[in-house]
Design a protein around this motif. Structure first.
Motif, mmCIF file in Angstrom:
data_model
loop_
_atom_site.group_PDB
_atom_site.id
_atom_site.type_symbol
_atom_site.label_atom_id
_atom_site.label_comp_id
_atom_site.label_asym_id
_atom_site.label_seq_id
_atom_site.Cartn_x
_atom_site.Cartn_y
_atom_site.Cartn_z
ATOM 1 N N GLY A 134 46.598 -55.843 -10.467
ATOM 2 C CA GLY A 134 46.222 -54.592 -9.846
ATOM 3 C C GLY A 134 46.846 -53.544 -10.859
ATOM 4 N N LEU A 135 47.963 -53.871 -11.904
ATOM 5 C CA LEU A 135 48.102 -52.902 -12.807
ATOM 6 C C LEU A 135 47.390 -52.859 -14.100
ATOM 7 C CD1 LEU A 135 50.656 -51.022 -14.101
ATOM 8 C CD2 LEU A 135 51.656 -53.068 -14.560
ATOM 9 N N GLU A 136 46.856 -51.842 -14.446
ATOM 10 C CA GLU A 136 45.992 -51.847 -15.616
ATOM 11 C C GLU A 136 46.144 -50.681 -16.485
ATOM 12 O OE1 GLU A 136 41.839 -51.203 -14.468
ATOM 13 O OE2 GLU A 136 41.669 -53.032 -13.332
ATOM 14 N N LEU A 137 46.046 -51.064 -17.659
ATOM 15 C CA LEU A 137 46.574 -50.148 -18.924
ATOM 16 C C LEU A 137 45.570 -50.427 -20.071
ATOM 17 C CD1 LEU A 137 50.136 -49.324 -20.337
ATOM 18 C CD2 LEU A 137 48.114 -49.871 -21.877
ATOM 19 N N ASP A 138 45.012 -49.102 -20.511
ATOM 20 C CA ASP A 138 43.912 -49.048 -21.525
ATOM 21 C C ASP A 138 44.890 -48.570 -22.862
ATOM 22 O OD1 ASP A 138 42.071 -48.714 -23.455
ATOM 23 O OD2 ASP A 138 40.649 -47.942 -22.148
ATOM 24 N N PRO A 139 45.259 -49.592 -23.829
ATOM 25 C CA PRO A 139 45.964 -48.905 -24.972
ATOM 26 C C PRO A 139 45.342 -47.912 -25.598
ATOM 27 C CG PRO A 139 45.958 -51.219 -25.021
ATOM 28 C CD PRO A 139 44.873 -50.837 -23.754
ATOM 29 N N ARG A 140 43.845 -47.914 -25.692
ATOM 30 C CA ARG A 140 43.281 -46.836 -26.537
ATOM 31 C C ARG A 140 43.269 -45.358 -25.996
ATOM 32 N NH1 ARG A 140 37.804 -49.927 -25.696
ATOM 33 N NH2 ARG A 140 38.536 -49.733 -23.729
ATOM 34 N N THR A 141 43.170 -45.328 -24.629
ATOM 35 C CA THR A 141 43.238 -43.988 -24.152
ATOM 36 C C THR A 141 44.708 -43.701 -23.356
ATOM 37 O OG1 THR A 141 42.505 -44.996 -22.039
ATOM 38 C CG2 THR A 141 40.817 -44.134 -23.624
ATOM 39 N N ARG A 142 45.562 -44.770 -23.162
ATOM 40 C CA ARG A 142 46.797 -44.845 -22.648
ATOM 41 C C ARG A 142 46.622 -44.504 -21.100
ATOM 42 N NH1 ARG A 142 51.120 -41.906 -26.493
ATOM 43 N NH2 ARG A 142 50.230 -40.063 -25.666
ATOM 44 N N HIS A 143 45.330 -44.753 -20.466
ATOM 45 C CA HIS A 143 45.264 -44.545 -18.924
ATOM 46 C C HIS A 143 45.891 -45.716 -18.346
ATOM 47 C CE1 HIS A 143 43.082 -45.004 -15.303
ATOM 48 N NE2 HIS A 143 43.017 -43.632 -15.224
ATOM 49 N N VAL A 144 46.809 -45.504 -17.425
ATOM 50 C CA VAL A 144 47.444 -46.467 -16.547
ATOM 51 C C VAL A 144 46.882 -46.119 -15.102
ATOM 52 C CG1 VAL A 144 49.708 -47.415 -16.164
ATOM 53 C CG2 VAL A 144 49.420 -46.353 -18.378
ATOM 54 N N SER A 145 46.872 -47.322 -14.592
ATOM 55 C CA SER A 145 46.757 -47.326 -12.845
ATOM 56 C C SER A 145 47.135 -48.421 -12.211
ATOM 57 C CB SER A 145 44.982 -47.182 -12.670
ATOM 58 O OG SER A 145 44.303 -48.516 -12.850
ATOM 59 N N HIS A 147 46.615 -50.448 -8.703
ATOM 60 C CA HIS A 147 45.849 -50.460 -7.661
ATOM 61 C C HIS A 147 44.714 -49.438 -7.503
ATOM 62 C CE1 HIS A 147 47.875 -54.379 -6.412
ATOM 63 N NE2 HIS A 147 48.974 -53.554 -6.311
ATOM 64 N N GLY A 148 44.284 -48.896 -8.601
ATOM 65 C CA GLY A 148 43.261 -47.850 -8.598
ATOM 66 C C GLY A 148 43.915 -46.342 -8.634
ATOM 67 N N ARG A 149 45.296 -46.353 -8.590
ATOM 68 C CA ARG A 149 46.096 -44.915 -8.310
ATOM 69 C C ARG A 149 46.563 -44.687 -9.900
ATOM 70 N NH1 ARG A 149 51.554 -43.757 -8.189
ATOM 71 N NH2 ARG A 149 51.640 -45.830 -7.901
ATOM 72 N N THR A 150 46.005 -43.461 -10.363
ATOM 73 C CA THR A 150 46.386 -43.364 -11.682
ATOM 74 C C THR A 150 47.737 -42.923 -11.845
ATOM 75 O OG1 THR A 150 43.932 -42.128 -12.317
ATOM 76 C CG2 THR A 150 45.607 -41.604 -13.642
ATOM 77 N N VAL A 151 48.406 -43.222 -13.045
ATOM 78 C CA VAL A 151 49.964 -43.154 -13.334
ATOM 79 C C VAL A 151 50.040 -42.411 -14.516
ATOM 80 C CG1 VAL A 151 52.128 -44.008 -13.203
ATOM 81 C CG2 VAL A 151 50.630 -44.896 -11.781
ATOM 82 N N GLU A 152 50.670 -41.151 -14.581
ATOM 83 C CA GLU A 152 50.891 -40.555 -15.779
ATOM 84 C C GLU A 152 52.319 -41.087 -16.176
ATOM 85 O OE1 GLU A 152 48.940 -38.665 -17.184
ATOM 86 O OE2 GLU A 152 47.433 -38.429 -15.520
ATOM 87 N N LEU A 153 52.030 -41.744 -17.652
ATOM 88 C CA LEU A 153 53.189 -42.204 -18.365
ATOM 89 C C LEU A 153 53.352 -41.285 -19.914
ATOM 90 C CD1 LEU A 153 52.882 -45.900 -17.939
ATOM 91 C CD2 LEU A 153 54.143 -44.408 -16.567
ATOM 92 N N SER A 154 54.462 -41.024 -20.146
ATOM 93 C CA SER A 154 54.637 -40.554 -21.524
ATOM 94 C C SER A 154 54.327 -41.618 -22.536
ATOM 95 C CB SER A 154 56.282 -40.379 -21.721
ATOM 96 O OG SER A 154 57.048 -41.517 -21.870
ATOM 97 N N ALA A 155 54.354 -41.410 -23.851
ATOM 98 C CA ALA A 155 53.956 -42.307 -24.774
ATOM 99 C C ALA A 155 54.944 -43.497 -24.999
ATOM 100 C CB ALA A 155 54.089 -41.412 -26.136
ATOM 101 N N ARG A 156 56.286 -43.139 -24.764
ATOM 102 C CA ARG A 156 57.068 -44.310 -24.625
ATOM 103 C C ARG A 156 56.864 -45.322 -23.494
ATOM 104 N NH1 ARG A 156 59.577 -45.702 -29.642
ATOM 105 N NH2 ARG A 156 60.658 -43.548 -29.727
ATOM 106 N N GLU A 157 56.744 -44.584 -22.378
ATOM 107 C CA GLU A 157 56.712 -45.465 -21.330
ATOM 108 C C GLU A 157 55.549 -46.202 -21.138
ATOM 109 O OE1 GLU A 157 58.772 -42.146 -18.191
ATOM 110 O OE2 GLU A 157 56.631 -42.039 -18.492
ATOM 111 N N CYS A 158 54.719 -46.041 -21.834
ATOM 112 C CA CYS A 158 53.242 -46.373 -22.095
ATOM 113 C C CYS A 158 53.452 -47.630 -22.956
ATOM 114 C CB CYS A 158 51.968 -45.418 -22.336
ATOM 115 S SG CYS A 158 50.653 -46.027 -22.467
#
Length: 223
Positions: A134-145, A147-158
């Motif tokens: 349920g944790l998803e991360l797209d390294p190209r766009t740095r989109h993180v979610s 269980h479907g909920r978008t999470v905003e991360l800094s570059a280092r956190e990502c």
């Protein structure tokens, strides 16, 4: 979870036979006997596949199919009918059907075709997107979610989250994380910076995702 099959059939004997067989094959089955009812069920989006008889009362199968496709429904449709002329076959396929079977039919073949259509309709996961329970991360766009909920991360956190996702279930020491996330130039930095960013990540993702392994480091676990 079982695939949900909608069967449009007005002949009770055939409907009972098909339903019993499909349930035995592991599917959830709903049978509807009239065209308008089939349409109303199908447009809800609650079914994974429609087995559609053409000779339905009220609204024939061709009209049901036409209205479904006009409404944007992409549900796979297998036409099952006594009409086996080339004209009807072509009309069904050009009208948006995915497959066509003439009655009488072999039940094993129907099940095989249903499984094939369901497999083809299943979305193909993006191989570049990292996923873990349920944790998803797209390294190209740095989109993180989560269980479907978008999470905003800094570059280092990502970058830290990506490192954990590339080593799921593996214990990573603070020194390893410093090297992988901060790079060789900062390999001499205090390992406390890792602890700080792990706290940031826990705050945003949820505390259960990153476990502390005493004396060893951190490990990504299902949140």
């Amino acid at each position: 979870m079982s695939s949900r099959i909608l069967v449009a059939e007005d002949e009770p004997r055939i409907a009972s036979f098909v339903k019993k067989g499909l349930v035995g094959a592991g599917f959830e089955v709903t049978v509807v006997a009239d065209g308008a009812g089939v349409h109303d069920h199908a447009v809800t989006g609650g079914f994974d596949l429609l087995v559609l008889d053409i000779g339905l009362p009220g609204m024939d199968g061709f009209e049901v199919l036409r209205r479904l496709r006009a409404a944007g429904s992409a549900v796979p449709v297998i036409i099952l009918t006594a009409r086996d002329s080339v004209h009807d076959t072509v009309a069904g396929l050009t009208g948006g059907a995915d497959d066509y079977m003439a009655k009488p039919f072999r039940f094993e073949e129907l099940v095989a075709r249903i499984r094939l259509r369901l497999e083809r309709a299943r979305p193909v996961p993006d191989p570049d997107v990292l996923t873990f329970h349920g944790l998803e991360l797209d390294p190209r766009t740095r989109h993180v979610s989560v269980h479907g909920r978008t999470v905003e991360l800094s570059a280092r956190e990502c970058a830290l989250a990506e490192t954990f996702l590339r080593h799921p279930g593996q214990v990573l020491s603070r020194d390893q994380l410093l090297r992988l996330v901060w790079g060789p130039a900062e390999s001499g930095a205090s390992s406390n910076v890792v602890d700080v960013y792990v706290r940031y990540l826990r705050r945003k993702l949820g505390a259960g995702w990153i476990a502390t392994v005493r004396g060893a480091g951190y490990r990504l676990e299902p949140g």
